[in-house]
Scaffold this motif. Structure first.
Motif, PDB file in Angstrom:
ATOM      1  N   GLY A  33      21.581 -49.480 -64.720  1.00  0.00           N
ATOM      2  CA  GLY A  33      22.162 -49.423 -66.052  1.00  0.00           C
ATOM      3  C   GLY A  33      23.491 -50.148 -66.046  1.00  0.00           C
ATOM      4  N   ARG A  34      24.259 -49.917 -67.066  1.00  0.00           N
ATOM      5  CA  ARG A  34      25.555 -50.560 -67.232  1.00  0.00           C
ATOM      6  C   ARG A  34      26.458 -50.320 -66.016  1.00  0.00           C
ATOM      7  NH1 ARG A  34      30.098 -48.591 -71.612  1.00  0.00           N
ATOM      8  NH2 ARG A  34      31.447 -50.403 -71.344  1.00  0.00           N
ATOM      9  N   LEU A  35      27.149 -51.365 -65.582  1.00  0.00           N
ATOM     10  CA  LEU A  35      28.146 -51.240 -64.523  1.00  0.00           C
ATOM     11  C   LEU A  35      29.533 -51.231 -65.165  1.00  0.00           C
ATOM     12  CD1 LEU A  35      26.797 -53.816 -61.877  1.00  0.00           C
ATOM     13  CD2 LEU A  35      26.125 -51.425 -62.222  1.00  0.00           C
ATOM     14  N   GLN A  36      30.351 -50.270 -64.788  1.00  0.00           N
ATOM     15  CA  GLN A  36      31.678 -50.201 -65.389  1.00  0.00           C
ATOM     16  C   GLN A  36      32.641 -49.483 -64.461  1.00  0.00           C
ATOM     17  OE1 GLN A  36      31.800 -47.692 -68.928  1.00  0.00           O
ATOM     18  NE2 GLN A  36      29.981 -46.585 -68.243  1.00  0.00           N
ATOM     19  N   GLY A  37      33.927 -49.769 -64.655  1.00  0.00           N
ATOM     20  CA  GLY A  37      34.952 -49.087 -63.882  1.00  0.00           C
ATOM     21  C   GLY A  37      35.949 -50.056 -63.284  1.00  0.00           C
ATOM     22  N   ALA A  38      37.017 -49.483 -62.727  1.00  0.00           N
ATOM     23  CA  ALA A  38      38.048 -50.247 -62.034  1.00  0.00           C
ATOM     24  C   ALA A  38      37.984 -49.910 -60.553  1.00  0.00           C
ATOM     25  CB  ALA A  38      39.424 -49.923 -62.601  1.00  0.00           C
ATOM     26  N   VAL A  39      37.973 -50.924 -59.710  1.00  0.00           N
ATOM     27  CA  VAL A  39      37.861 -50.711 -58.263  1.00  0.00           C
ATOM     28  C   VAL A  39      38.874 -51.578 -57.532  1.00  0.00           C
ATOM     29  CG1 VAL A  39      35.409 -50.090 -58.335  1.00  0.00           C
ATOM     30  CG2 VAL A  39      36.066 -52.482 -58.050  1.00  0.00           C
ATOM     31  N   VAL A  40      39.138 -51.203 -56.299  1.00  0.00           N
ATOM     32  CA  VAL A  40      40.000 -51.993 -55.411  1.00  0.00           C
ATOM     33  C   VAL A  40      39.171 -52.371 -54.197  1.00  0.00           C
ATOM     34  CG1 VAL A  40      42.085 -52.012 -53.995  1.00  0.00           C
ATOM     35  CG2 VAL A  40      42.074 -50.792 -56.178  1.00  0.00           C
ATOM     36  N   VAL A  41      39.034 -53.666 -53.943  1.00  0.00           N
ATOM     37  CA  VAL A  41      38.262 -54.112 -52.782  1.00  0.00           C
ATOM     38  C   VAL A  41      39.170 -54.109 -51.553  1.00  0.00           C
ATOM     39  CG1 VAL A  41      36.619 -55.482 -54.103  1.00  0.00           C
ATOM     40  CG2 VAL A  41      38.722 -56.557 -53.271  1.00  0.00           C
ATOM     41  N   PRO A  42      38.576 -54.061 -50.363  1.00  0.00           N
ATOM     42  CA  PRO A  42      39.374 -54.066 -49.133  1.00  0.00           C
ATOM     43  C   PRO A  42      40.206 -55.335 -49.004  1.00  0.00           C
ATOM     44  CG  PRO A  42      37.104 -53.427 -48.684  1.00  0.00           C
ATOM     45  CD  PRO A  42      37.142 -53.932 -50.096  1.00  0.00           C
ATOM     46  N   GLY A  43      41.155 -55.297 -48.072  1.00  0.00           N
ATOM     47  CA  GLY A  43      42.085 -56.398 -47.873  1.00  0.00           C
ATOM     48  C   GLY A  43      41.404 -57.699 -47.483  1.00  0.00           C
ATOM     49  N   ASP A  44      42.079 -58.795 -47.792  1.00  0.00           N
ATOM     50  CA  ASP A  44      41.543 -60.121 -47.516  1.00  0.00           C
ATOM     51  C   ASP A  44      41.351 -60.326 -46.012  1.00  0.00           C
ATOM     52  OD1 ASP A  44      41.002 -62.963 -48.487  1.00  0.00           O
ATOM     53  OD2 ASP A  44      42.537 -63.285 -46.970  1.00  0.00           O
ATOM     54  N   LYS A  45      40.178 -60.835 -45.653  1.00  0.00           N
ATOM     55  CA  LYS A  45      39.840 -61.003 -44.242  1.00  0.00           C
ATOM     56  C   LYS A  45      40.705 -62.080 -43.586  1.00  0.00           C
ATOM     57  CE  LYS A  45      35.470 -62.137 -43.176  1.00  0.00           C
ATOM     58  NZ  LYS A  45      35.109 -63.164 -42.169  1.00  0.00           N
ATOM     59  N   SER A  46      40.878 -63.202 -44.248  1.00  0.00           N
ATOM     60  CA  SER A  46      41.654 -64.300 -43.666  1.00  0.00           C
ATOM     61  C   SER A  46      43.096 -63.886 -43.394  1.00  0.00           C
ATOM     62  CB  SER A  46      41.635 -65.513 -44.602  1.00  0.00           C
ATOM     63  OG  SER A  46      40.337 -66.033 -44.734  1.00  0.00           O
ATOM     64  N   ILE A  47      43.718 -63.216 -44.369  1.00  0.00           N
ATOM     65  CA  ILE A  47      45.106 -62.804 -44.210  1.00  0.00           C
ATOM     66  C   ILE A  47      45.220 -61.695 -43.170  1.00  0.00           C
ATOM     67  CG2 ILE A  47      47.056 -61.720 -45.416  1.00  0.00           C
ATOM     68  CD1 ILE A  47      46.294 -63.344 -47.864  1.00  0.00           C
ATOM     69  N   SER A  48      44.237 -60.805 -43.113  1.00  0.00           N
ATOM     70  CA  SER A  48      44.273 -59.722 -42.125  1.00  0.00           C
ATOM     71  C   SER A  48      44.262 -60.268 -40.703  1.00  0.00           C
ATOM     72  CB  SER A  48      43.076 -58.782 -42.341  1.00  0.00           C
ATOM     73  OG  SER A  48      43.180 -58.086 -43.563  1.00  0.00           O
ATOM     74  N   HIS A  49      43.365 -61.244 -40.421  1.00  0.00           N
ATOM     75  CA  HIS A  49      43.359 -61.878 -39.095  1.00  0.00           C
ATOM     76  C   HIS A  49      44.742 -62.429 -38.755  1.00  0.00           C
ATOM     77  CE1 HIS A  49      39.146 -61.881 -37.876  1.00  0.00           C
ATOM     78  NE2 HIS A  49      38.758 -62.419 -39.012  1.00  0.00           N
ATOM     79  N   ARG A  50      45.306 -63.189 -39.685  1.00  0.00           N
ATOM     80  CA  ARG A  50      46.547 -63.914 -39.416  1.00  0.00           C
ATOM     81  C   ARG A  50      47.737 -62.961 -39.286  1.00  0.00           C
ATOM     82  NH1 ARG A  50      42.788 -66.947 -41.691  1.00  0.00           N
ATOM     83  NH2 ARG A  50      42.815 -69.234 -41.502  1.00  0.00           N
ATOM     84  N   ALA A  51      47.750 -61.880 -40.064  1.00  0.00           N
ATOM     85  CA  ALA A  51      48.847 -60.921 -39.962  1.00  0.00           C
ATOM     86  C   ALA A  51      48.872 -60.280 -38.578  1.00  0.00           C
ATOM     87  CB  ALA A  51      48.713 -59.856 -41.051  1.00  0.00           C
ATOM     88  N   LEU A  52      47.708 -59.903 -38.058  1.00  0.00           N
ATOM     89  CA  LEU A  52      47.641 -59.326 -36.721  1.00  0.00           C
ATOM     90  C   LEU A  52      48.098 -60.328 -35.665  1.00  0.00           C
ATOM     91  CD1 LEU A  52      44.183 -57.491 -36.898  1.00  0.00           C
ATOM     92  CD2 LEU A  52      46.412 -56.389 -36.679  1.00  0.00           C
ATOM     93  N   ILE A  53      47.595 -61.566 -35.758  1.00  0.00           N
ATOM     94  CA  ILE A  53      47.891 -62.573 -34.740  1.00  0.00           C
ATOM     95  C   ILE A  53      49.368 -62.937 -34.734  1.00  0.00           C
ATOM     96  CG2 ILE A  53      47.506 -64.995 -34.110  1.00  0.00           C
ATOM     97  CD1 ILE A  53      44.561 -64.580 -35.032  1.00  0.00           C
ATOM     98  N   LEU A  54      49.944 -63.214 -35.901  1.00  0.00           N
ATOM     99  CA  LEU A  54      51.351 -63.597 -35.931  1.00  0.00           C
ATOM    100  C   LEU A  54      52.249 -62.416 -35.583  1.00  0.00           C
ATOM    101  CD1 LEU A  54      51.590 -66.099 -38.910  1.00  0.00           C
ATOM    102  CD2 LEU A  54      51.409 -66.553 -36.472  1.00  0.00           C
ATOM    103  N   GLY A  55      51.825 -61.210 -35.938  1.00  0.00           N
ATOM    104  CA  GLY A  55      52.572 -60.034 -35.529  1.00  0.00           C
ATOM    105  C   GLY A  55      52.646 -59.918 -34.016  1.00  0.00           C
ATOM    106  N   ALA A  56      51.551 -60.262 -33.334  1.00  0.00           N
ATOM    107  CA  ALA A  56      51.506 -60.191 -31.874  1.00  0.00           C
ATOM    108  C   ALA A  56      52.364 -61.270 -31.224  1.00  0.00           C
ATOM    109  CB  ALA A  56      50.059 -60.305 -31.390  1.00  0.00           C
TER     110      ALA A  56
END
Length: 459
Positions: A17-40
Motif C-alpha cells: 500500500g501507500r508508503l509514507q513517513g520520515a526516516v533517517v538512513v545510516p551514515g554515508d559509507k564513503s565518508i565513514s571509511h575516510r573518517a576512520l582512516i584519517l583519524g588513525a
C-alpha cells in the motif's frame, strides 16, 4: 562481529500500500571509511558521530585496529579513533580481512604503502575476484612492493616503505578509489604528490584531508582537475558528523516514486554534487523529488530529500554522469522498467568490475521479471512497460545493490520478487529492511509470506 555476511537468507517483496513517513538512513559509507582512516593517521583523537555501522566499515575499523590504531564505540553510539600519527602504524599480527569492501581494501593500500611493514590483504569470495591492478600500479611507482609478483587480485601481501616517492599521476579512468589511494600514500612522501582527473569524481578525500589539516589544492587543469598534496604534513584529530548515505537513500526514494500515493522524507542526506547524479536523472525523468532544509555539516552539503509517487519517462543518461551515480545504476535500471519509453545508460564499463558484473546481473534479473533490457558494450538499455510481471527469484551474486534494487522493484511488480540472498545487504545498509517496513513496504522471508497467505485463506 563476523567480517563476512551471515548465512544465505532469501527475501521477498510484493505490492504494498501507500508508503509514507520520515526516516533517517545510516551514515554515508564513503565518508565513514575516510573518517576512520584519517583519524588513525592523525595525532590526537577523532570523535565520529553517525558512522555507518555496516560490515564494510567495520572491516576497515578492524584493519586499523590490527595496525595499532585505537578504534572504540562509545556508550552513546559515537566512535573514537585514537590516532598514531603519520607513519605510526605497526605490522599486523594476522591478515587484514576486508570482507566485501573494495573501498576499504583500496584506500588502505595507500595507507600501508607509506609504512615500513608487510600486511596481507584478503576478503570474501566476491572481493577476491575484483581487480586491484589500477590501484597497485601508481602505488608501486611510489615504492610499494608486492610479494605475489604478477597478481592483481586478493589475497596479496603488500610491503610498504617509510621512503615513498611523490608522483604526478593521471587517472586513466575516473575513480575516487584510485585517486584516494594515491593521495593517502602521498601523505607519507617527501614533496608534492598530484592526481590529474579528466572528469570530476567523488571528492570526499580532498575535503576531509583539508578538514584534518593537510596542505592540499584543487585547480583546473587541461579541461579537468589537478589535485596536489604536500606530503609529511601533520594531521590533527577532528570531530566528524557523518551525514546519511545518498546511495542508501536512493532505495527509499525509488520505492516512493513507484508505489501509489506515496510520500517519503529521507532526512539528513549527503548531497555533495559528486554524488547526486541519480537525483539529477530522476528529475529529468519527471520525478517529484526535492531537496529541503539544505545546510552544511563537517564541510559537506546536506539536505532532506522528499519523494512522491511519480509518472516517470525514459531518458538518456550520459557517460559523463557515471562517476556521480555509479552505485545507483542498478536502482535506476529497475525504475526504468516502469518509465514511459526507453532509458539509455551510457559509460557503464565500471559496473562490470563491482561486487559482481552488475550490468549482466541487472539484465538477467530484469529479463527474468518480464522486463525488456539489454547491454551492449558499456551501454544499458531498458524499455519501459505499463506493467512488469515480476515473479522471479533473482541471483544476487553476493551483491548488496542488486539485492536491494530488485526488492524495491518487487513493490510494484504484478507478482512478488525474491532475491536468492539478502544477507550481504548488511555490508552497506543493515537497516534496509527495517526502514522499508517502517514506511509501509512489504518484505518477508518467502516461507513467512506463504504461511501468512494460507492463514488468511482459512480466516
Amino acid at each position: 562481529m563476523s567480517t563476512h555476511a551471515a548465512d544465505v537468507r532469501p527475501l521477498m517483496s510484493r505490492k504494498s500500500g501507500r508508503l509514507q513517513g520520515a526516516v533517517v538512513v545510516p551514515g554515508d559509507k564513503s565518508i565513514s571509511h575516510r573518517a576512520l582512516i584519517l583519524g588513525a593517521l592523525a595525532e590526537g583523537r577523532t570523535r565520529i558521530t553517525g558512522l555507518l555501522e555496516a560490515e564494510d566499515i567495520l572491516c576497515t575499523a578492524r584493519a586499523l585496529e590490527a595496525l595499532g590504531a585505537g578504534v572504540e564505540r562509545d556508550a552513546d553510539g559515537a566512535w573514537t579513533v585514537t590516532g598514531r600519527g603519520l607513519g605510526g602504524l605497526a605490522a599486523p599480527a594476522g591478515d587484514l580481512d576486508f570482507g566485501n569492501s573494495g573501498t576499504g581494501a583500496r584506500l588502505m593500500m595507500g595507507v600501508v604503502a607509506g609504512h615500513p611493514l608487510a600486511a596481507r590483504f584478503t576478503g570474501d569470495a566476491s572481493l577476491q575476484k575484483r581487480p586491484m591492478g589500477r590501484v597497485l600500479a601508481p602505488l608501486q611507482s611510489m615504492g610499494l612492493a608486492i610479494e605475489e609478483e604478477g597478481r592483481n587480485t586478493l589475497p596479496l601481501t603488500l610491503v610498504g616503505t617509510g621512503d615513498l616517492v611523490p608522483i604526478s599521476y593521471r587517472l586513466p579512468v575516473p575513480s575516487a578509489q584510485v585517486k584516494s589511494a594515491v593521495l593517502l600514500a602521498g601523505l607519507f612522501a617527501s614533496g608534492e604528490t598530484s592526481v590529474i582527473e579528466s572528469e570530476k569524481s567523488r571528492d570526499h578525500t580532498e575535503k576531509m584531508l583539508r578538514y584534518f589539516g593537510a596542505e592540499i589544492s584543487v585547480e583546473p587543469f587541461e579541461g579537468g582537475l589537478r589535485i596536489a598534496l604536500e606530503g609529511r604534513r601533520t594531521l590533527q584529530g577532528q570531530p566528524v558528523a557523518v551525514p546519511g548515505d545518498p546511495s542508501s537513500a536512493a532505495f527509499l526514494v525509488a520505492a516512493a516514486l513507484i508505489t501509489p500515493a506515496s510520500d517519503i522524507l529521507v532526512k539528513n542526506v549527503l548531497v555533495n554534487p559528486t554524488r547526486t547524479g541519480f537525483y539529477e536523472t530522476l528529475a529529468e525523468m519527471g520525478a517529484d523529488i526535492s531537496f529541503e532544509n539544505e545546510r552544511e555539516v563537517s564541510g559537506e552539503p546536506v539536505a532532506d530529500i522528499r519523494a512522491r509517487t511519480s509518472e516517470l519517462r525514459g531518458v538518456t543518461v550520459p557517460a559523463a554522469r557515471a562517476p556521480s551515480m555509479i552505485d545507483e545504476y542498478p536502482m535506476l535500471a529497475a525504475l526504468a522498467t516502469l518509465a514511459e519509453g526507453e532509458t539509455l545508460m551510457e559509460g557503464l564499463a565500471e559496473l562490470r568490475v563491482k561486487e559482481s558484473d552488475r550490468l549482466a546481473a541487472m539484465v538477467d534479473g530484469l529479463v527474468a521479471c518480464g522486463a525488456i533490457a539489454h547491454a551492449r558494450g558499456d551501454t544499458l538499455t531498458v524499455l519501459g512497460l505499463p506493467k512488469v510481471r515480476g515473479g522471479a527469484t533473482i541471483k544476487t551474486h553476493m551483491d548488496h545493490r542488486i539485492a536491494m534494487s530488485f526488492l524495491v522493484l518487487g513493490l510494484a511488480t504484478e507478482e512478488p520478487v525474491t532475491v536468492d540472498d539478502a544477507s550481504m545487504i548488511a555490508t552497506s545498509f543493515p537497516e534496509f529492511r527495517t526502514l522499508m517496513q517502517q514506511v509501509g513496504a512489504t518484505l518477508d522471508e518467502p516461507g513467512q509470506a506463504s504461511n501468512e497467505a494460507r492463514g488468511k485463506d482459512h480466516e
